[in-house]
Structure formats: C-alpha cells, structure tokens
Design a protein around this motif. Structure first.
Motif, short mmCIF file in Angstrom:
data_model
loop_
_atom_site.label_atom_id
_atom_site.label_comp_id
_atom_site.label_asym_id
_atom_site.label_seq_id
_atom_site.Cartn_x
_atom_site.Cartn_y
_atom_site.Cartn_z
N PHE A 118 0.85 -1.20 0.00
CA PHE A 118 0.00 0.00 0.00
C PHE A 118 0.88 1.25 0.00
O PHE A 118 1.09 1.90 1.03
N SER A 119 1.41 1.61 -1.16
CA SER A 119 2.23 2.82 -1.29
C SER A 119 1.33 3.99 -1.69
O SER A 119 1.50 4.60 -2.75
N VAL A 120 0.36 4.26 -0.83
CA VAL A 120 -0.68 5.25 -1.11
C VAL A 120 -0.92 6.09 0.14
O VAL A 120 -0.35 5.82 1.21
N THR A 121 -1.78 7.08 0.03
CA THR A 121 -2.14 7.89 1.20
C THR A 121 -2.80 7.01 2.25
O THR A 121 -3.58 6.10 1.92
N PRO A 122 -2.51 7.23 3.54
CA PRO A 122 -3.07 6.38 4.59
C PRO A 122 -4.59 6.31 4.60
O PRO A 122 -5.17 5.33 5.09
N SER A 142 -2.07 -14.40 2.05
CA SER A 142 -1.61 -13.14 1.47
C SER A 142 -1.06 -12.22 2.55
O SER A 142 -1.40 -12.34 3.73
N ARG A 143 -0.22 -11.26 2.12
CA ARG A 143 0.35 -10.27 3.04
C ARG A 143 0.07 -8.87 2.51
O ARG A 143 0.08 -8.65 1.30
N ILE A 144 -0.14 -7.91 3.41
CA ILE A 144 -0.24 -6.51 3.01
C ILE A 144 0.86 -5.72 3.71
O ILE A 144 1.21 -6.00 4.86
N VAL A 145 1.41 -4.77 2.99
CA VAL A 145 2.47 -3.91 3.52
C VAL A 145 1.91 -2.51 3.65
O VAL A 145 1.40 -1.94 2.68
#
Length: 483
Positions: A118-122, A142-145
């Motif tokens: 998730f290289s996006v706005t929080p 699955s994994r989320i970052v």
C-alpha cells in the motif's frame, strides 16, 4: 567475504500507488537490485496498480525511467534491465470503485505468494484492505504492507488497526518502518545478543547515558503543508527514534523470532516514564541571511509546529534505572546523519589524574551516511616521556570492513524480501504502534494547549541553544552533529 543470496519463493507483488514517488524512488529500484543478484526467482512478478491510464508497456517505460534515475549506470546492465521489465505488469485500478479489480484478479496466480504493498495515502489503507477481502483477491496466506504514517494519534491508529483486522489477521499485516531495515540497526541486535563482550555491560551500572540523533540537512520545502500537520514528533520521534530506543533498551528475547522480539520492544515503550516539560525542547529553523525559515516553507506564518525536538527520556525498569536516553531530531541541521551513541561510565577509581571527568569509552552505531560501528577507547599515547593518554576509535565501516561484495542493501530491499518470506521480525505489531502513540499523545496535547512557541535555531546549525542546555544541566554534552 562473499555475500550469500538466499532466493525467496515465487511471488506476485502488487504495488498500489506504483506511479508515485516512493515506488519510483525506493520500491522499484530495490526490487531491481534483488532481481540483479538473483534473489528473485524466474517466475516472480511485479504488478503496478494505480489510477494512471497506463497499459503494461507504458508502465514499463515508467519503471525504466525510474531505474535510470535512481540506479547508477554501472549497476544496471542493459540486458538485466530488459529481463527485469519482462516481469512487470500493470492494472488501472480505482481504489474507491469497481474499475480494474477483475483484471487484477485475473493476473494473480493461485500457487504463488501474494503480497500487496500500500504505497498510497493512509486514508486508502482501509479501503484497499476491504476491496481485496470482499473481492476474494487476498487469500488466507496473502500479506499486506502498510507504509507510515500509521495513524495521526492513538485514536486514529486504533481505528486503522481495527479496519485492517476486519479483513486480515495480524500475521498478514506488515507495518513498515524503513529504519528497521538498515544494516546497522540489525547489527545492533547482533552486537548485543551474539557477543558476550557487551551484554554484561548493557545496563545502568556501566552505561552513563545514551544519545540517539537523527539529523537532516534539508528543510520541509515541497512538503511543508503535510509536515505542518505532522511535525518532528509525529514524523520521526514516535516511530523511527522510538524503534531505535526499543532496540537499544529491550531485554534479550527468548529467541530470534517475530513475536518474541516485538514483545520485548512493547515492554520498553510501556516502561517509558512521562517526559517532564523541562526535559523537552522544540525548535523551528530560520535562515537569518536569507530571512526565510520553517514558517515560510510551511506556508503558515503562525505555525507552532516543531521542525526539531530534543528530549530526555527515562526507562523505568531495573536495567536502566538512572541511565537517561537523550533523543534528538531536526530539519535543516549541519549535516545528514543518524547515530546511536552509548556512553559508558568512567572507571570507579581513576588512577590517571589527568583523565578524571573525561568519558573515554563510547560505542557509536552509525546508521547514515556511512553505516558502521565505532568503539572509542583510551590508550597510552605512543612515545617516551611518561604516561600520556589519548583516545582512539576502533572503526568498522561496513563497506571497508566487509568489502564491495557485501555493500549494504537499501532498507526497502531487505524488508520487501522479508515480506515475501513471511518474516515479521523487522515490522511493527499493532499493539506496538498503539503503545508508541499512547506515550506520544500527551506530549503533543501539552504543546497544543501551551502558549510557548518553538525556539528558533540557525539553519545549518546543531539546533536550539535550549537543547544544549538540556544536556549541560546534567553535566553532559551532545556529540557534535557531523562528528
């Protein structure tokens, strides 16, 4: 010495916000380096996902330009770049709507590790997590970052944790702090827990104090509006400096595995004493020659947001009773540097009178710019003429000591590969984030209610004079910024 490269399992990594600054500057170049050294398997795949109306060919052009800008020419052979680009795909995805999700699902393979960055706005973290969950794109493995900032205060951090935990369990959530991926930070754990030399001395009986400094030479130009709603406390102290403090002060974990390490870090945060108002200094930089400073860069002439913080922190447990931790971070300082300095106590009886009052022993862990470890000791000065003592530093700069083959990786390279491995040791747990905010929030709230403005300090200096007095009143001195 030859570096060992341990390949990871085949994976599909989806980067949301793949056309943004972080992806182009850090994530994509980091993945290329891991591909170049053959840590990524042949059938690994990277899928960009963003709002930009690209196809895969157009996105590959973006990736190529990113590598040309952020990877040195000698480090990107043309044939390796082409092979890397073959593993790149792209999907135009609307995080808030229906567009692109079916196409993304069709690209993902059933038998591969699935990771979502998730290289996006929080503000989109919870939305993306919900979309992945309800559309069946995320599997139980699955994994989320999740990038920082993880919340703006304790209340928002708790809300974000709750949103993510509706869709993923804690073992699937990787809250990334790139400081924990630095080679020297990990070597700090090795230094403490793999050597009998230091651990017996790692307590208040032998350590006088600890200094943690993260200095930046740049100001907030270009991101002033964002920074003015954050400040040094939220941007650096609550996360980066807190993580360094935890690694220095934590008890030895029972084993080197994610929850054992993170349990001990949480105990440190929960043992922190409230910081007294007289033990904290805030500052804002100002360039007296050009008559421009933080308020101008922030676009807010009435701003009381700090660009500098220094504080004295106490850890209330048996190991550290009586040993203060001094934390310092700021913008527009003399140089860019990050270090941890462990200052040892003087011998209980000094037989060399001229050495009384001089603290000769210091263990300095340098995080940037030149990663390494220095141990300062006292020896006899060579030559005749009596017992004259001097200080010398035993220096292990990693690039020099380990050779070019073991040139330090960028933190993002290491951390992304840990995500693929399923290793959460260097990532923050939800309760750890909440404990850090619970400690930081009262300080921020006190500033909000105070009429006192941050002290001014010179751009290119070492910070406000008041921060120097924070140490001087205890009979100690900060190490020089850039020393």
């Amino acid at each position: 010495m030859v570096a060992r490269v341990i390949p990871v399992s085949p994976f599909d990594l989806v980067i949301f916000g793949a056309t943004g600054d972080l992806a182009r500057r850090k994530i994509l170049p980091g993945l290329f380096h891991r591909f170049k050294v053959e840590q990524m398997p042949e059938d690994a795949r990277i899928i960009g996902a963003a709002r930009s109306e690209f196809d895969s060919a157009a996105f590959r052009k973006v990736v190529r330009e990113s590598l040309e800008q952020f990877v040195g020419e000698a480090d990107r052979p043309a044939n390796t770049v082409e092979q890397f680009l073959e593993r790149i795909d792209y999907v135009n995805v609307d995080a808030m709507g229906d567009k692109g999700w079916d196409a993304l699902s069709d690209l993902l393979r059933e038998d591969k590790v699935r990771a979502f960055y998730f290289s996006v706005t929080p503000s989109l973290f919870g939305t993306l997590a919900e979309q992945l969950h309800k559309r069946g794109i995320a599997t139980p493995e699955s994994r989320i970052v999740v990038e920082k900032p993880f919340g703006h205060d304790l209340e928002t951090a708790k809300a974000l944790n709750a949103d993510l935990l509706k869709c993923f369990n804690e073992e699937q959530i990787y809250r990334i702090d790139h400081y924990l991926g630095k080679e020297t930070v990990q070597n700090l754990m090795a230094l403490r827990f793999a050597n009998s030399l230091f651990e017996p001395l790692w307590n208040s009986t032998h350590i006088d104090h600890v200094q943690i400094t993260v200095a930046e030479s740049l100001g907030v130009e270009g991101r002033g509006e964002y920074y003015d709603n954050s400040g040094a406390m939220r941007d650096m102290v609550q996360n980066h400096l807190m993580q360094l403090l935890c690694l220095i002060a934590m008890e030895p974990p029972s084993r080197f595995e994610p929850n054992a390490v993170r349990d001990e870090k949480v105990k440190v945060i929960e043992a922190l004493e409230p910081v007294a108002p007289d033990d904290i200094v805030r500052g804002q930089y100002y360039d007296w020659n050009n008559r421009v400073g933080y308020k101008d860069h922030a676009g807010n002439p009435e701003s009381r947001t700090e660009s500098f913080v220094a504080m004295k922190v106490a850890v209330a447990n048996w190991r550290w009773a009586g040993t203060p931790f001094y934390l310092r971070t700021g913008k527009k300082l003399r140089t860019r540097m990050s270090e941890i300095a462990v200052i040892f106590r003087d011998p209980p009886h000094m037989i060399f009178p001229k050495m009384e009052g001089r603290r000769g022993n210091a263990l300095v862990i340098r995080l940037q710019p030149d990663e390494g470890i220095t141990l300062r000791t006292t020896i006899k000065e060579p030559g005749p003429g009596g017992m004259r003592l001097t200080e010398v530093a035993m220096d292990m700069t990693f690039d020099d000591a380990l050779g070019e083959d073991l040139h330090a990786q960028d933190a993002y390279e290491r951390l992304i590969m840990d995500v693929i491995r399923g290793d959460q040791t260097l990532f923050m747990r939800g309760d750890e984030v909440e404990s850090a905010w619970a400690w930081a929030d009262p300080l921020i709230e006190n500033w909000k209610n105070s009429t006192q403005r941050p002290a001014s300090y010179d751009s290119g200096g070492s910070g406000p004079e008041e921060s120097m007095m924070l140490m001087h009143q205890d009979g100690r001195r900060w190490r020089s910024v850039g020393q």
